[in-house]
Design a protein around this motif. Structure first.
Motif, PDB file in Angstrom:
ATOM      1  N   GLU A 151       0.823  -1.209   0.000  1.00 38.43           N
ATOM      2  CA  GLU A 151       0.000   0.000   0.000  1.00 38.43           C
ATOM      3  C   GLU A 151       0.859   1.263   0.000  1.00 38.43           C
ATOM      4  O   GLU A 151       1.732   1.437   0.861  1.00 38.43           O
ATOM      5  CB  GLU A 151      -0.914   0.010   1.222  1.00 38.43           C
ATOM      6  CG  GLU A 151      -2.049  -1.015   1.167  1.00 38.43           C
ATOM      7  CD  GLU A 151      -3.135  -0.617   0.182  1.00 38.43           C
ATOM      8  OE1 GLU A 151      -3.298   0.602  -0.057  1.00 38.43           O
ATOM      9  OE2 GLU A 151      -3.807  -1.511  -0.361  1.00 38.43           O
ATOM     10  N   VAL A 152       0.621   2.142  -0.978  1.00 39.15           N
ATOM     11  CA  VAL A 152       1.257   3.465  -1.013  1.00 39.15           C
ATOM     12  C   VAL A 152       0.228   4.483  -1.480  1.00 39.15           C
ATOM     13  O   VAL A 152      -0.763   4.134  -2.132  1.00 39.15           O
ATOM     14  CB  VAL A 152       2.473   3.506  -1.974  1.00 39.15           C
ATOM     15  CG1 VAL A 152       3.602   2.601  -1.501  1.00 39.15           C
ATOM     16  CG2 VAL A 152       2.058   3.166  -3.409  1.00 39.15           C
ATOM     17  N   ASP A 153       0.452   5.744  -1.148  1.00 34.37           N
ATOM     18  CA  ASP A 153      -0.310   6.819  -1.769  1.00 34.37           C
ATOM     19  C   ASP A 153       0.317   7.094  -3.135  1.00 34.37           C
ATOM     20  O   ASP A 153       1.496   6.786  -3.357  1.00 34.37           O
ATOM     21  CB  ASP A 153      -0.267   8.076  -0.909  1.00 34.37           C
ATOM     22  CG  ASP A 153      -1.108   7.946   0.352  1.00 34.37           C
ATOM     23  OD1 ASP A 153      -1.706   6.878   0.565  1.00 34.37           O
ATOM     24  OD2 ASP A 153      -1.142   8.917   1.136  1.00 34.37           O
ATOM     25  N   PHE A 154      -0.452   7.702  -4.046  1.00 37.42           N
ATOM     26  CA  PHE A 154       0.115   7.925  -5.377  1.00 37.42           C
ATOM     27  C   PHE A 154      -0.664   8.973  -6.157  1.00 37.42           C
ATOM     28  O   PHE A 154      -1.787   9.320  -5.821  1.00 37.42           O
ATOM     29  CB  PHE A 154       0.143   6.619  -6.180  1.00 37.42           C
ATOM     30  CG  PHE A 154      -1.202   5.940  -6.325  1.00 37.42           C
ATOM     31  CD1 PHE A 154      -2.116   6.347  -7.281  1.00 37.42           C
ATOM     32  CD2 PHE A 154      -1.544   4.882  -5.487  1.00 37.42           C
ATOM     33  CE1 PHE A 154      -3.350   5.719  -7.405  1.00 37.42           C
ATOM     34  CE2 PHE A 154      -2.767   4.241  -5.609  1.00 37.42           C
ATOM     35  CZ  PHE A 154      -3.670   4.669  -6.568  1.00 37.42           C
ATOM     36  N   MET A 155      -0.011   9.443  -7.216  1.00 40.26           N
ATOM     37  CA  MET A 155      -0.643  10.268  -8.242  1.00 40.26           C
ATOM     38  C   MET A 155       0.050   9.967  -9.558  1.00 40.26           C
ATOM     39  O   MET A 155       1.265  10.055  -9.668  1.00 40.26           O
ATOM     40  CB  MET A 155      -0.509  11.758  -7.919  1.00 40.26           C
ATOM     41  CG  MET A 155      -1.168  12.689  -8.952  1.00 40.26           C
ATOM     42  SD  MET A 155      -0.185  12.999 -10.445  1.00 40.26           S
ATOM     43  CE  MET A 155       1.141  13.982  -9.774  1.00 40.26           C
ATOM     44  N   VAL A 156      -0.739   9.573 -10.559  1.00 38.05           N
ATOM     45  CA  VAL A 156      -0.196   9.312 -11.893  1.00 38.05           C
ATOM     46  C   VAL A 156      -1.165   9.867 -12.924  1.00 38.05           C
ATOM     47  O   VAL A 156      -2.377   9.896 -12.689  1.00 38.05           O
ATOM     48  CB  VAL A 156       0.068   7.804 -12.111  1.00 38.05           C
ATOM     49  CG1 VAL A 156      -1.210   6.997 -12.020  1.00 38.05           C
ATOM     50  CG2 VAL A 156       0.765   7.539 -13.432  1.00 38.05           C
ATOM     51  N   GLY A 157      -0.638  10.290 -14.065  1.00 35.27           N
ATOM     52  CA  GLY A 157      -1.450  11.009 -15.038  1.00 35.27           C
ATOM     53  C   GLY A 157      -2.156  10.169 -16.075  1.00 35.27           C
ATOM     54  O   GLY A 157      -2.675  10.709 -17.047  1.00 35.27           O
ATOM     55  N   ALA A 158      -2.174   8.847 -15.927  1.00 31.32           N
ATOM     56  CA  ALA A 158      -2.871   7.996 -16.895  1.00 31.32           C
ATOM     57  C   ALA A 158      -3.642   6.916 -16.162  1.00 31.32           C
ATOM     58  O   ALA A 158      -3.271   6.513 -15.065  1.00 31.32           O
ATOM     59  CB  ALA A 158      -1.874   7.358 -17.861  1.00 31.32           C
ATOM     60  N   GLN A 159      -4.714   6.455 -16.786  1.00 29.69           N
ATOM     61  CA  GLN A 159      -5.507   5.388 -16.191  1.00 29.69           C
ATOM     62  C   GLN A 159      -4.734   4.074 -16.258  1.00 29.69           C
ATOM     63  O   GLN A 159      -4.115   3.762 -17.266  1.00 29.69           O
ATOM     64  CB  GLN A 159      -6.848   5.245 -16.908  1.00 29.69           C
ATOM     65  CG  GLN A 159      -7.842   4.350 -16.188  1.00 29.69           C
ATOM     66  CD  GLN A 159      -8.217   4.860 -14.799  1.00 29.69           C
ATOM     67  OE1 GLN A 159      -8.409   6.048 -14.603  1.00 29.69           O
ATOM     68  NE2 GLN A 159      -8.305   3.955 -13.843  1.00 29.69           N
ATOM     69  N   LEU A 160      -4.763   3.330 -15.186  1.00 26.44           N
ATOM     70  CA  LEU A 160      -4.016   2.081 -15.100  1.00 26.44           C
ATOM     71  C   LEU A 160      -4.965   0.948 -14.733  1.00 26.44           C
ATOM     72  O   LEU A 160      -5.823   1.108 -13.856  1.00 26.44           O
ATOM     73  CB  LEU A 160      -2.918   2.214 -14.041  1.00 26.44           C
ATOM     74  CG  LEU A 160      -1.910   1.076 -13.897  1.00 26.44           C
ATOM     75  CD1 LEU A 160      -1.167   0.843 -15.202  1.00 26.44           C
ATOM     76  CD2 LEU A 160      -0.923   1.389 -12.776  1.00 26.44           C
ATOM     77  N   GLU A 161      -4.806  -0.176 -15.416  1.00 31.21           N
ATOM     78  CA  GLU A 161      -5.658  -1.340 -15.160  1.00 31.21           C
ATOM     79  C   GLU A 161      -5.543  -1.775 -13.698  1.00 31.21           C
ATOM     80  O   GLU A 161      -4.445  -1.884 -13.151  1.00 31.21           O
ATOM     81  CB  GLU A 161      -5.225  -2.490 -16.080  1.00 31.21           C
ATOM     82  CG  GLU A 161      -6.136  -3.699 -16.038  1.00 31.21           C
ATOM     83  CD  GLU A 161      -5.713  -4.769 -17.020  1.00 31.21           C
ATOM     84  OE1 GLU A 161      -5.826  -5.962 -16.674  1.00 31.21           O
ATOM     85  OE2 GLU A 161      -5.270  -4.421 -18.133  1.00 31.21           O
ATOM     86  N   GLY A 162      -6.676  -1.989 -13.071  1.00 31.03           N
ATOM     87  CA  GLY A 162      -6.688  -2.411 -11.671  1.00 31.03           C
ATOM     88  C   GLY A 162      -6.851  -1.273 -10.680  1.00 31.03           C
ATOM     89  O   GLY A 162      -6.936  -1.496  -9.476  1.00 31.03           O
TER      90      GLY A 162
END
Length: 445
Positions: free
Chosen positions: A131-142
């Protein structure tokens, strides 16, 4: 905590709004236009604005944080009201830092590859239920939402963008994160509308490296000369971990990574993606993921949304869409496509869509970008040039800058669509590169 988003419909902004709603915050927002999938996702969470537009009366003195999106303008009436009331106004990255300042921040930066690398890291961590917090600019499967904020997680993984933070904060976004662990994937001039010279652009990365916390870690691409210069010139103290393209081979159309543990079959292809993978492996190692566990997880990684994303067509034709639009990204994508499909007839379509890609100075960077393709097509809209108040660009000028006499150039969407309709999509393979949609082209038919 009560928060209000000015320009809530953006791809990053709506994800943050949803994450805060899930965290238990009170969330409101406004925008002058909201498109899919943002619209449906905000509506599902009950935070879609009832009507489009800006409403200063929404800005009340009990709001704890106003989050300002890049889509808004400096004269936005809600922004003016927030200033009048003396409310705390955050840019998107500034607010993310506030949410993660007591965590170990992992920031993935670079002109290209940062979305894919961040996605690879999150895929591996998710596979092993870390478990981590995150921010990414694209949709990711799952993943339902591409921003996660919690009270308990010790780490936050952030995609670090060098673009401006907000209309009233002209610092690069990644300069606000102060990483404990960072990655620098490459430097190739981009966003020419903001960074007028290459040195001005590079300066943002110098500042980024300087922002790494004392005793931190930098994983960097040692095959990129500009990255190496920036790293070697850094005066702050951090541990340096270089990486390079790993050995691989293509067997029956599938990429196999050569490792000490044997060959690892992958679902992605292209030397640039294997370089991204190697960077992700080093970052995962700093987060406690051993190589054996990394390879086990990465075999099932199929890519981030719009990054060599295979499109399921009705006729079962082979077509990939890629977000590539900057010259370095186009060159990497075309090179990977040529290598992967050596025996097939290869069609490559590129839409010059952004301010940067249509800038005559920037066009110099596209030399030989489409070489190796059997059919190379460039599309840009003459109407878009008028809307952007840019000077006309001739097809001949484009061919000259691409240094490709066989290049087909379309400036009208209807003519492009007519050409597309004549092609048999079951014969050959197709690569569609754009941050737009080729004037409304349906790639599934």
């Amino acid at each position: 905590m009560k928060t209000h988003f000015i320009a809530i419909g953006g791809s990053a902004m709506h994800n943050l709004a949803i994450a805060l709603k899930d965290k238990g915050y009170q969330v409101t927002g406004s925008d002058d236009a909201i498109f899919e999938p943002s619209k449906s996702r905000l509506e599902k969470k009950g935070i879609l604005p009832e009507e489009m537009g800006w409403f200063p009366e929404k800005i009340t003195s009990d709001i704890d944080a106003v989050i300002l999106g890049m889509h808004a303008h400096q004269d936005n009436p809600e922004l003016a009201r927030a200033k009048e009331l003396g409310l705390k106004i955050y840019s998107y990255p500034e607010f993310l830092y506030e949410q993660s300042k007591d965590k170990t921040r992992v920031v993935i930066a670079g002109s290209h590859g940062k979305t894919t690398i961040t996605s690879m890291i999150l895929h591996v961590l998710n596979f092993h239920q870390k478990e981590v917090d995150f921010m990414v600019g694209a949709q990711l499967e799952g993943f339902d939402c591409m921003v996660k904020l919690s009270q308990d997680n010790d780490f936050m993984v952030l995609e670090g963008d060098e673009y401006l933070s907000s209309p009233i904060d002209l610092r690069s976004k990644f300069l606000l994160y102060q990483p404990n662990i960072a990655l620098l994937s490459g430097i190739a001039w981009d966003h020419i509308n903001v960074f007028k010279t290459f040195d001005d652009y590079i300066e943002q990365f110098r500042k980024f490296v300087a922002s790494i916390t004392a005793g931190g870690v930098l994983v960097y691409n040692e095959e990129d000369a500009e990255v190496v210069k920036v790293v070697e010139a850094a005066e702050n103290y951090f541990r340096k971990i270089p990486y390079k393209t790993p050995e691989y081979e293509i067997v029956n159309g599938k990429v196999h990574l050569k490792t000490e543990m044997g060959d690892v079959p992958l679902s992605v292809f292209g030397a640039h993606n294997l370089l991204n993978l190697e960077g992700a492996r080093h970052i995962c190692h700093t987060l406690g993921i051993m190589d054996e566990d990394f390879y086990e997880a990465i075999m099932s990684f199929k890519g981030a949304s719009k990054r060599f994303e295979k499109v399921e067509r009705e006729d079962k034709g082979t077509l990939y869409k890629d977000f590539a639009h900057a010259p370095s990204k186009v060159k990497a994508a075309v090179k990977a496509f040529n290598e992967q499909f050596k025996k097939d007839k290869k069609y490559g379509f590129l839409e010059l869509h952004t301010y940067s890609s249509l800038n005559p100075v920037f066009l110099e960077q596209y030399d030989h970008a489409m070489d190796g393709l059997d059919e190379a097509i460039v599309f840009y809209s003459e109407d878009a040039l008028k809307i952007k108040r840019m000077e006309p660009i001739s097809p001949e000028f484009i061919k000259e800058k691409f240094k490709n006499e066989n290049l087909r150039v379309f400036t009208n969407a209807e003519e492009l669509h007519a050409y597309w309709d004549l092609l048999d999509k079951t014969q050959g393979v197709f690569l569609m590169m754009s941050s737009g949609n080729f004037g409304g082209l349906d790639l599934t038919k």
